[in-house]
Design an enzyme around this catalytic site. Structure first.
Site, mmCIF file in Angstrom:
data_model
loop_
_atom_site.group_PDB
_atom_site.id
_atom_site.type_symbol
_atom_site.label_atom_id
_atom_site.label_comp_id
_atom_site.label_asym_id
_atom_site.label_seq_id
_atom_site.Cartn_x
_atom_site.Cartn_y
_atom_site.Cartn_z
ATOM 1 C CG HIS A 60 -9.702 3.165 8.043
ATOM 2 N ND1 HIS A 60 -8.990 4.121 7.686
ATOM 3 C CD2 HIS A 60 -9.740 2.260 6.894
ATOM 4 C CE1 HIS A 60 -8.621 3.884 6.266
ATOM 5 N NE2 HIS A 60 -8.982 2.991 5.932
ATOM 6 N NE ARG A 81 -10.246 8.369 0.153
ATOM 7 C CZ ARG A 81 -10.012 9.533 0.800
ATOM 8 N NH1 ARG A 81 -11.251 10.412 0.730
ATOM 9 N NH2 ARG A 81 -9.093 9.543 1.680
ATOM 10 C CE LYS A 109 -4.698 -0.533 7.415
ATOM 11 N NZ LYS A 109 -5.779 -0.047 7.025
ATOM 12 C CB THR A 110 -1.418 -4.669 3.961
ATOM 13 O OG1 THR A 110 -2.335 -3.539 3.982
ATOM 14 C CG2 THR A 110 -1.762 -5.909 3.279
ATOM 15 C CB SER A 151 -0.883 5.099 3.374
ATOM 16 O OG SER A 151 -0.183 4.650 2.231
ATOM 17 C CG ASP A 206 -9.719 -0.540 4.620
ATOM 18 O OD1 ASP A 206 -8.636 0.061 4.796
ATOM 19 O OD2 ASP A 206 -10.495 0.200 3.688
ATOM 20 C CE LYS A 244 -11.411 3.670 2.415
ATOM 21 N NZ LYS A 244 -11.306 2.707 3.416
ATOM 22 N NE ARG A 298 -5.994 1.916 -3.250
ATOM 23 C CZ ARG A 298 -6.071 1.909 -1.871
ATOM 24 N NH1 ARG A 298 -6.463 0.838 -1.198
ATOM 25 N NH2 ARG A 298 -5.905 2.944 -1.287
#
Length: 528
Positions: free
Chosen positions: A217, A56, A239-240, A235, A254, A198, A319
């Protein structure tokens, strides 16, 4: 300057003979290959590269300053204003640019799996691979829904159009501009597909609170008895990994909303980081990367076209975009009841925060607003020691409204639904980074499982001196001596010094919240 009729110009653009509306996945894959926008990988996914923009571009993101929204936006470094005149001029140029393209691709669908709170969207793409990306990431309509589809927001993506900052009023050749009044997101100069995802999340963060829906989020899953869990974390916090539980079904990875009916996914797909990906570590993600999926900036073997997920030569931010339906063990449609448990994840490199602690409502609001984790040495140029980093509500780049509004909504919902909230530190224990060791994943999994199963709701706890956090004294599968950080350090004085240092960083960060209630500051933050 003459006012531009945005709606009319979009309708006119979509009538062009160069426009394909709702192309199928096979057609898009063919277009990507024929137009040489990307290549086919060994698993059947498409791989594309995004040039110099591999992430981004937050400094190129703007919100149009308009009468109906001017007093609602939390203006500042995240939400920078741009004039209607600048937007109109750039918009007219982009539309003219797109009309001259040989082909354009249009996706019509939704953001929000809850039909009472979904936003009909359309995305106009210059690139076929970008259209394939949004086809996977957003919610796809049924044939009947498509017949009656009326876009509530339009994303116009023209990566090939480069702005001239001196003429167009932008900061660089790239721009991401949201007009809430015109219901348009205008993107140009960047090929990074994540800007589209986003931007819509930012739009939902503005629209949903108006309907008393909390946008979040976070990832979310549900147990087979219907118990719902939310996982917040920046990050590197896990979390994942922790939300992908074979014994629970995934709602989403997400972006979610929390309404009076419960939790719902805002998206229809996943946008997972792939650096270091293996089937052993993340089998669900690995196997979802097949025909129809999109890989971004992943290096391939030139002959076999097998991805090398260890190679970060293009970017660390490699990604994969794929539909939720490409995964097993999901909730479909992506809606569930109210959360029973909320997990805030942090990777504390100072070795101070407990591996798991229970939070009061005020502490939950404080840590939600703080959004703390550590940036480790070596992850970025110039970072030679661990640095405390704070991202408001675990998603500060995507919050158009004042942060306290989201925190107040969270506190209210915690009260209404008697939600248990835990802070889980997946970072260091027994000392800071370089001295102590990373918390064992097996221990973290056991703690999270105990929290989700309600085993920690009424257990005996120890309250920490510095942060006032309640630590369960016993967790099944975890040695007792691991649970209290002060006891895990060889030098108690060194621990207290480091704890006070971290507490000071929390306090300094929290000074930016001018409208926070006294209760959150006094009852939620550090006590020493």
């Amino acid at each position: 300057m003459k006012t531009v009729n945005i709606a009319s110009e979009i309708v006119d653009l979509l009538k062009g003979s160069n426009v394909t509306i709702q192309p199928s996945v096979p057609l898009l894959v063919e277009k990507v290959l024929n137009r040489e926008e990307g290549v086919l990988t060994a698993s059947g996914a498409v791989r594309a590269e995004t040039g110099k923009y591999t992430g981004r571009s937050p400094k190129d993101k703007f919100i149009v300053e308009e009468p109906s929204t001017k007093d609602k936006i939390d203006w500042g470094p995240v939400n920078e204003p741009i004039s209607k005149e600048v937007f109109d001029q750039l918009y007219t140029k982009v539309i003219g640019y797109l009309k001259e393209k040989e082909e354009l691709f249009v996706f019509k669908g939704f953001a929000g799996a809850d039909q009472a709170n979904r936003l009909p969207i359309q995305v106009i793409n210059e690139y076929a691979w970008h259209n394939l990306f949004v086809h996977q990431l957003f919610i796809r309509p049924t044939e009947e829904e498509l017949k009656n589809h009326q876009a509530g927001f339009t994303v116009i993506s023209a990566p090939g159009f480069k702005a001239d900052p001196e003429v167009d009023g932008t900061r660089s050749e790239a721009f991401i501009i949201v007009s809430f009044e015109r219901r348009v997101v205008l993107i140009g100069g960047t090929e990074y597909a994540g800007e589209m995802k986003k931007s819509i999340f930012s739009v939902m963060n503005y629209l949903l609170p108006e309907n008393d829906v909390l946008p979040m989020h976070c990832s979310a899953n549900v147990g087979y008895e219907g118990d719902v869990a939310l996982f917040f974390g920046l990050s590197g916090t896990g979390k994942t990994t922790l939300s992908a539980d074979p014994n629970r079904r995934l709602i989403g990875d997400d972006e979610h909303g929390w309404s009076s009916n419960g939790v719902f996914n805002i998206e229809g797909g996943c946008y997972a980081k792939t650096i270091g990906l293996t089937r052993e570590k993340e089998p669900q993600i690995y196997d979802a990367i097949r025909f129809g999926a999109v890989l971004e900036n992943v290096v391939l073997d030139e002959n076999t076209r097998i991805p090398d997920y260890e190679d970060n030569s293009l970017t660390e931010n490699t990604r994969a975009a794929y539909s939720l339906q490409a995964m097993d063990n999901i909730v479909d449609p992506s809606v569930a009841g109210h959360p029973n448990t909320i997990i805030f994840l942090t990777a504390d490199a100072f070795g101070v925060l407990p591996p798991i602690s229970k939070l009061t409502k005020e502490q939950a609001m404080y840590h939600f607003l703080s959004g703390y984790t550590s940036k480790l040495a070596g992850t970025e140029r110039g970072v030679t020691a661990p640095e405390a980093t704070f991202s408001t509500c675990f998603g500060s780049p995507f919050l158009p409204l004042e942060a306290t509004r989201y925190a107040e909504m969270l506190g209210k919902k915690i009260d209404e639904h008697n939600v248990q909230v835990f802070l889980v530190n997946t970072g260091w224990t027994g000392g800071e980074y370089g001295v102590g060791s990373r918390m064992k994943l097996a221990y973290t999994r056991a703690m999270v499982q105990a929290a989700l199963e309600g085993e920690l709701n009424n257990v005996e706890t120890y309250t920490t001196k510095t942060f006032g956090l309640q630590i369960p004294l016993h967790v099944p599968g975890v040695p007792d001596e691991v649970l209290i950080p002060r006891k895990a350090w060889a030098d108690e004085d060194a621990f207290m010094t480091k704890a006070k240092e971290l507490a000071d960083k929390f306090r300094e960060n929290f000074k930016k919240f001018e409208n926070v209630s006294k209760e959150i500051v006094e009852l939620g933050g550090p006590v020493l």
